[in-house]
Design an enzyme around this catalytic site. Structure first.
Site, short mmCIF file in Angstrom:
data_model
loop_
_atom_site.label_atom_id
_atom_site.label_comp_id
_atom_site.label_asym_id
_atom_site.label_seq_id
_atom_site.Cartn_x
_atom_site.Cartn_y
_atom_site.Cartn_z
N GLU A 1 -56.45 -71.78 -6.70
CA GLU A 1 -55.15 -71.15 -6.37
C GLU A 1 -54.08 -71.49 -7.40
OE1 GLU A 1 -57.10 -72.91 -4.26
OE2 GLU A 1 -57.98 -71.09 -3.43
N ASP B 1 -62.50 -71.51 4.03
CA ASP B 1 -62.91 -72.47 5.05
C ASP B 1 -62.72 -72.01 6.49
OD1 ASP B 1 -63.48 -73.87 2.83
OD2 ASP B 1 -61.91 -75.38 3.08
N ASP C 1 -63.83 -72.72 -7.11
CA ASP C 1 -63.09 -73.15 -5.91
C ASP C 1 -61.78 -73.80 -6.37
OD1 ASP C 1 -62.59 -73.82 -3.24
OD2 ASP C 1 -63.68 -75.72 -3.38
O1 MIG Z 1 -62.56 -78.48 1.17
O2 MIG Z 1 -65.90 -78.35 -2.67
O3 MIG Z 1 -63.56 -73.77 0.33
O4 MIG Z 1 -66.33 -74.11 0.30
O5 MIG Z 1 -67.33 -76.72 0.11
C1 MIG Z 1 -62.55 -79.05 -0.05
C2 MIG Z 1 -65.76 -78.68 -1.34
C3 MIG Z 1 -62.91 -78.20 -1.26
C4 MIG Z 1 -63.27 -76.03 -0.35
C5 MIG Z 1 -64.17 -74.85 -0.34
C6 MIG Z 1 -65.48 -75.22 0.28
C7 MIG Z 1 -66.11 -76.35 -0.50
C8 MIG Z 1 -65.16 -77.53 -0.53
N1 MIG Z 1 -63.87 -77.14 -1.07
#
Ligand code: MIG
Length: 762
Positions: A391, A465, A388
């Site tokens: 980017e 999200d 995650d």
């Molecule tokens: O929103 O790690 O898209 O699936 O649960 C903050 C916490 C960062 C974004 C991800 C989401 C995940 C969350 N992250």
């Protein structure tokens, strides 16, 4: 969005590129790879770029084509005519443009390294064609009229937002039965304007010193498959990756994880993996586990694995700055982290307040990360890794949230700027993670949020999200279809919706749709209402179980489709238009095909108990009640809460099995082919161990039905023992004679385990 770059394509300040002038060089190549042929056009401005390869396209054979006058000729390709200011190919006229140095935005001037044109572009008439592709986007499948960035961003899928997490600079053009593919193999940010600033023109621009373009043509199916010959195909996933996954932000301690596993077992709900979100870590330090909340994580993983449940932890790229923390210290020793434009360590904030980012553009850094992944997965017995914030997303820089949540574009990644390397960050991280997991001797499983063409060689993708709303349920269909057309077949959206509170009817509809997603994971955000399939009690749990069981019955088909993606590059979820491109009614965002045999019409509206569907030309059969329906027409069908409207194409046979879990092997002891009658009947199933390097084999069901006699032959190449192989036909009268059949209540069953069976109606 795009505060940072803040450029539009400044067409009024651009010049037509004159190749004769010598500032820009053009090279045309013929590219081949496993039967695919394509043209490549490379525009360069510096001698060192002449040898440019990749980043997405690798391992292809390049040939110097024959040239006659202005025309390049190659077998199997339309001639390409390179003119003074553009090119002609396959009926398209592409004009070349460049924005001179003095006219471009300051950041491009700064990073342009003195090339005459830091912004290169091309334009062509849109014509009457359809435009598809460009990966993960909000909106429908059709791209005409919009403007699309290719620049990875931590941006959730909401109406009007662009770009999102993935950068996918590739476009499909469809006109009649013909299709064209344009792949811009540039990691620099690019912008595709498809009739947004000029209603009749496509304008594509790249903020970099080169323009590297691949051109494909053929049928839409050929072009979609062909693009993945260039960017790569997914390896065979482990079978469990196609089962059901339960996630939440966060199951924050061992007791919560156990509780989830117990609830699934108590309610008879299948479960392959529980996912660990950021709270499992010790102080948000990657590759660690909290001694308070997960004191015996390795033991927990072992205990769960005995019950057939795996653990998949999140691993973000940001490494906490902390003395004594081995990942940070080792990374520092190896100079692994991204530096700023004055060659100082770049420190920002993400979950750990002070963090640094590994520079995955460098091989030695990928090797370092692979070692960490391997150690980590081995220590705790993890089955896969979830990437995650890749980017990469930065929450704080110099005391504030940086524009676009990005690192400065001037930051250094080896010899590259972040401007050049940003779009490839997730790709490099996934490659490193893949290597780390591979060292454990099992099929690597990775889920990623960000990516670039080629990401499918390493990872599944999820669409980030979304929210618990019917709009987001509906949006997931064209999003996943588009990812598939863009070369990423193994993908899913958070089932039930990530943000906001789910309510049971929405969750149920989503579980049914999710049962057809290539990747099926329920996930929800911190502070939202619980949405596990048992969370709403009865009658909901029973209904959710039906959806889950259906998924498990479908696994032989899904696994075979994953194999098809691996072998041929075709997506699992396919727009109807892939097969009926000329049928305007077939281009819909609310229906899709799973493989070529099953047409799904998910229920996307609250309270709906019926919906309209369009069936393309040919014969169809209602999957649930066997009713035969004629295609090329609209139908209104019932859509009760208990199931998702599904239709099977005449002449197909879909391999199903019993809903058994946990999954252990993709060698199915029991197979049942669901047959929809047609003059010819065909179906096949791919089987292997579901894990490891097993080569596996395709087995086939073939036969025909002439209106009076049905004959089916099963060629079993699996080499394993079976408990039974049946073919089922619904909605027929009892046959008058035959061999190896049984008939009961409108259901005809043929036993094909021994090879063949037949029936006749005289
Ligand atoms: O929103 O790690 O898209 O699936 O649960 C903050 C916490 C960062 C974004 C991800 C989401 C995940 C969350 N992250």
């Amino acid at each position: 969005m795009n505060e940072l770059l803040n450029w539009d394509i400044p067409f009024d300040r651009m010049e037509r590129l004159a190749l004769e002038g010598g500032l820009v060089q053009a090279r045309v190549e013929q590219v081949e790879h496993e039967g695919l042929r394509a043209w490549r056009l490379l525009l360069t401005q510096r001698p060192r770029d002449a040898a440019k390869e990749g980043p997405a396209v690798q391992g292809v054979v390049r040939r110097q084509p024959e040239k006659k006058a202005e025309s390049y000729l190659a077998e199997g390709l339309s001639p390409l005519v390179l003119g003074e200011e553009g090119l002609g190919w396959g009926g398209l006229e592409l004009a070349f443009w460049g924005c001179p140095h003095r006219e471009v935005p300051p950041v491009l001037r700064l990073l342009a390294d003195g090339v005459p044109y830091p912004l290169l572009a091309l334009s062509f008439p849109l014509g009457a064609a359809r435009y598809l592709g460009l990966g993960e986007r909000v909106g429908g499948l059709e791209r005409r009229g919009g403007r699309y960035w290719n620049f990875t961003a931590d941006q959730p899928p909401r109406p009007g937002r662009d770009p999102l997490y993935q950068a996918s600079p590739l476009l499909l053009r469809v006109e009649g039965a013909r299709a064209w593919g344009l792949l811009l193999d540039e990691s620099y940010p690019s912008l595709f304007d498809l009739g947004y600033s000029h209603p009749a023109e496509a304008r594509l621009a790249v903020a970099g010193p080169t323009l590297d373009l691949y051109l494909l043509e053929g049928s839409l199916l050929e072009v979609v498959a062909g693009l993945t010959r260039l960017t790569g195909r997914p390896p065979m996933p482990p079978l469990w990756a196609l089962g059901y996954h339960q996630c939440r932000y966060s199951y924050a301690d061992e007791a919560s994880v156990r509780e989830v596993v117990e609830q699934f077992a108590a309610h008879g709900l299948p479960l392959e993996a529980v996912w660990l979100d950021i709270h499992y870590m010790d102080g948000y330090k990657v590759f660690t586990a909290s001694p308070q909340r997960f004191p015996r994580l390795a033991l927990l993983a072992e205990e769960l694995s005995d019950r057939g449940v795996r653990l998949v932890p999140i691993v973000d790229p940001g490494v906490k700055v902390e003395e004594g923390y081995s990942v940070f210290e080792e990374g520092m020793r190896r100079q692994a982290f991204i530096r700023d434009d004055r060659d100082e360590l770049l420190v920002g904030g993400v979950w750990p307040r002070r963090a640094v980012w590994p520079d995955f553009s460098r091989e030695e850094v990928r090797a370092f990360w692979a070692e960490e992944v391997e150690k980590f997965a081995r220590t705790y017995g993890f089955a896969g890794i979830w990437n995650d914030m890749n980017e990469p997303a930065v929450l704080e820089l110099g005391g504030a949230e940086p524009p676009d949540k990005a690192l400065p574009l001037t930051a250094r990644q080896g010899a590259k700027s972040h401007l050049e390397a940003r779009n490839l960050y997730a790709l490099g991280m996934a490659e490193a993670t893949y290597r780390g997991l591979q060292a454990l001797g099992r099929r690597p499983f990775i889920l990623t949020r960000s990516g670039f063409p080629g990401i499918q060689r390493y990872a599944f993708v999820w669409t980030g999200d979304n929210e618990s709303r019917y709009e987001d349920l509906a949006l997931s269909v064209p999003m996943l279809l588009s990812l598939g057309l863009s070369g990423i077949p193994l993908a899913g959206s958070d089932v039930g919706g990530f943000g906001l509170d789910a309510e049971p009817e929405l969750l149920l509809r989503w579980m049914w749709l999710g049962a057809l997603y290539p990747f099926f994971r329920n996930h929800s955000a911190l502070g939202t209402r619980r949405q596990e399939p048992y969370a709403f009690g009865e009658p909901w749990t029973t209904r959710m179980r039906e959806a889950l069981h259906f998924r498990y019955r479908l696994l032989p088909y899904l696994y075979s489709l994953a194999r098809t993606a691996h072998e041929e590059g075709l997506p699992l979820l396919r727009p109807l238009g892939l097969y009926w491109p000329e049928d305007a009614a077939a281009w819909r965002d609310d229906q899709f095909l799973l493989g070529e045999a099953l047409l799904a019409a998910p229920v996307l509206r609250k309270g709906a108990r019926a919906r309209e569907i369009y069936l393309p030309p040919g014969g169809w059969q209602d999957f649930w009640n066997g009713e035969r329906l004629e295609g090329a027409s609209l139908h209104r069908v019932a859509a009760p809460l208990e199931r998702l409207p599904l239709f099977q194409r005449a002449g197909t046979a879909i391999p199903l099995t019993e809903a058994r879990y946990p999954t252990r092997t993709a060698r199915w002891p029991f197979l049942c082919f669901r047959v929809a009658l047609g003059p010819k009947v065909r179906g096949r199933v791919f089987e292997d161990a579901g894990e490891g390097g097993d080569e596996g084999a395709w087995s086939e069901l073939e036969g025909g039905f002439d209106g009076r006699r049905l004959e089916l032959l099963f060629t079993d190449r699996s080499g394993h023992a079976r408990q039974g192989v049946l073919a089922e036909v619904w909605g027929v009268a009892p046959p008058t004679r035959g061999q190896g059949y049984a008939y009961h209540n409108g259901l005809l069953r043929l036993d094909v385990q021994g090879g063949g069976a037949w029936v006749a109606w005289d």
